[in-house]
Write a protein that holds these residues in place. Structure first.
Motif, mmCIF file in Angstrom:
data_model
loop_
_atom_site.group_PDB
_atom_site.id
_atom_site.type_symbol
_atom_site.label_atom_id
_atom_site.label_comp_id
_atom_site.label_asym_id
_atom_site.label_seq_id
_atom_site.Cartn_x
_atom_site.Cartn_y
_atom_site.Cartn_z
ATOM 1 N N TYR A 49 4.668 -38.538 -20.870
ATOM 2 C CA TYR A 49 4.650 -38.766 -22.317
ATOM 3 C C TYR A 49 5.806 -39.637 -22.786
ATOM 4 O O TYR A 49 5.972 -39.867 -23.977
ATOM 5 N N GLY A 90 16.761 -41.762 -22.213
ATOM 6 C CA GLY A 90 17.088 -41.696 -20.818
ATOM 7 C C GLY A 90 17.798 -40.392 -20.450
ATOM 8 O O GLY A 90 17.801 -39.454 -21.202
ATOM 9 N N GLU A 91 18.350 -40.378 -19.280
ATOM 10 C CA GLU A 91 19.026 -39.163 -18.830
ATOM 11 C C GLU A 91 20.549 -39.358 -18.927
ATOM 12 O O GLU A 91 21.136 -40.112 -18.147
ATOM 13 N N THR A 120 21.228 -33.451 -24.809
ATOM 14 C CA THR A 120 19.865 -33.153 -24.372
ATOM 15 C C THR A 120 19.691 -33.774 -22.995
ATOM 16 O O THR A 120 19.928 -34.975 -22.822
ATOM 17 N N THR A 121 19.308 -32.960 -22.018
ATOM 18 C CA THR A 121 19.264 -33.425 -20.628
ATOM 19 C C THR A 121 18.045 -32.857 -19.919
ATOM 20 O O THR A 121 17.514 -31.825 -20.335
ATOM 21 N N SER A 144 15.381 -29.895 -21.027
ATOM 22 C CA SER A 144 13.929 -30.066 -21.133
ATOM 23 C C SER A 144 13.240 -29.539 -19.892
ATOM 24 O O SER A 144 13.631 -29.868 -18.769
ATOM 25 N N MET A 215 4.605 -36.696 -29.574
ATOM 26 C CA MET A 215 4.643 -37.792 -30.558
ATOM 27 C C MET A 215 4.192 -39.103 -29.905
ATOM 28 O O MET A 215 4.270 -39.260 -28.686
#
Ligand code: SAM
Ligand code: SF4
Length: 355
Positions: A49, A90-91, A120-121, A144, A215
């Motif tokens: 996604y 990205g990471e 956020t990773t 995530s 989304m």
């Protein structure tokens, strides 16, 4: 610059013209407090996604912001009322200088005291990096994970890395970072049969599960409103197992939160079916120095010439960054218009915008 105390989600009266000082307010009175900083468009996974399996067009290496450049933008943003920096990509853990980024950002003072630094990773490499990140001043983590089934994880992310992610989540669970949140995009026919299992997994790790409506930000432009799993469907699936009661006090936060049997909490981010644009307090900085006032905006505000213009003194470039921040916020539209027939997906994929 005057220090005006403001609250998250608060609206202020709209001035007739853009102000050159005070908080970052848009033409709808929304005060901006949260800057999402994308550190790279590269990633260790290829979630369907978000990114294409192959053929991604990477940002040019020379355009990627250095730590000094990120810190300069962040410092000016904090002086203008930003209180939280969320590192993403990205990471973000792919950046070799990630600990230095966290250390320098967490030392910045906002108008309300020290800033909060969140990340956020996807959790890969987190077990190795976590102690250093916490010592550097990281305050909060969102990790995530869309499935707790390793084979499904490999199909969905196109990488066989479930164990690496699980180790990262276990390290976060053993740390003092709270609240700890796990994010899952709910997808029909992919993971919508394991929403309760994901909640159980989060509870077992001392975390709050948060489900996100998918989304239209996928590289393949295959998003289909008709097949998207909605907030109401997510809640109905959870209600089969738990008694749900809505928690008040959302403020400007994207997630609606629910109590499960009066005990555990779960969040739902319904960007499509219940947009929260009216309370949005977020701005985004891409890894290549573009400011965005919305995930879905078509326009970007380029900070590279200001950051790299050799004719500007430090003071002049701070003032120029402040002006770009204010112009970007002032241009913000009232909402994202995903539900409008004329909606066009942004040219950048989610990994290059920063989720
Ligand atoms: N790589 C990190 C990660 O996955 O947590 C940070 C970047 S990722 C773009 C940030 C968040 O955006 C993740 O929680 C991911 O699930 C979410 N995301 C990516 N594409 C999305 C989409 N099309 N719809 C909804 N959420 C999406
Ligand atoms: Fe990578 Fe995060 Fe996008 Fe997945 S959602 S491909 S982990 S950036």
């Amino acid at each position: 610059m005057s220090a005006i105390p403001v609250q998250i989600g608060r609206r202020v009266p709209v001035a007739p013209e853009m102000r050159a000082d005070g908080p970052l307010v848009d033409t709808h009175g929304r005060v901006h407090r949260d800057l999402r900083i994308s550190l790279t468009d590269r990633c260790s996974l290829r979630c369907t996604y978000c990114m294409p399996e192959q053929g991604n067009e990477w940002l040019a290496r020379e355009s990627i912001l250095s730590v000094d450049e990120i810190v300069q933008v962040a410092r000016v943003a904090a002086a203008a009322g930003i209180t939280t920096f969320r590192l993403t990509g990205g990471e973000p853990l792919l950046r070799r200088d990630i600990v230095e980024v966290v250390r320098r950002l967490s030392a910045i003072e906002s108008i309300d005291g020290p800033v909060q630094v969140a990340m956020t990773t996807n959790g890969i490499r987190l077990d190795d990096a976590l102690d250093d990140l916490v010592a550097a001043g990281l305050h909060r983590l969102n990790i995530s994970i869309d499935t707790v089934r390793p084979e499904r994880f490999a199909a969905l992310t196109r990488r066989d890395r479930f164990e690496d992610v699980r180790r990262g989540i276990e390290a976060a669970a053993a740390s003092d970072l709270r609240p700890l949140k796990l994010n899952a995009v709910a997808m029909r026919g992919v993971n919508d049969d394991e929403l309760c299992d994901l909640v159980d997994f989060a509870i077992a790790h001392g975390a709050e599960m948060r489900f996100i409506e998918q989304m239209p930000l996928d590289a393949g432009h295959e998003w289909d409103r008709g097949t998207m799993v909605t907030r109401d469907e997510i809640l109905a699936a959870l209600a089969q197992r738990w008694q749900l009661s809505e928690m008040p006090g959302r403020g400007g936060a994207p997630a609606e939160r629910w109590l499960l049997d009066g005990e555990h909490t779960v969040g739902v981010i319904a960007s499509v079916t219940a947009p929260f644009c009216g309370d949005c307090d977020r701005l985004r900085l891409t890894a290549d120095g573009q400011l965005r006032n919305c995930l879905f905006s078509a326009d970007e505000f380029d900070l590279l010439p200001v950051l790299r213009g050799d004719r500007l003194s430090d003071g002049d470039s701070d003032a120029a960054i402040d002006a770009v921040l204010r112009g970007c916020v002032w241009a913000k539209l009232p909402g994202h218009a995903i539900n409008d027939p004329s909606f066009l997906q942004p040219a950048r994929g989610m990994n290059a915008i920063g989720g």
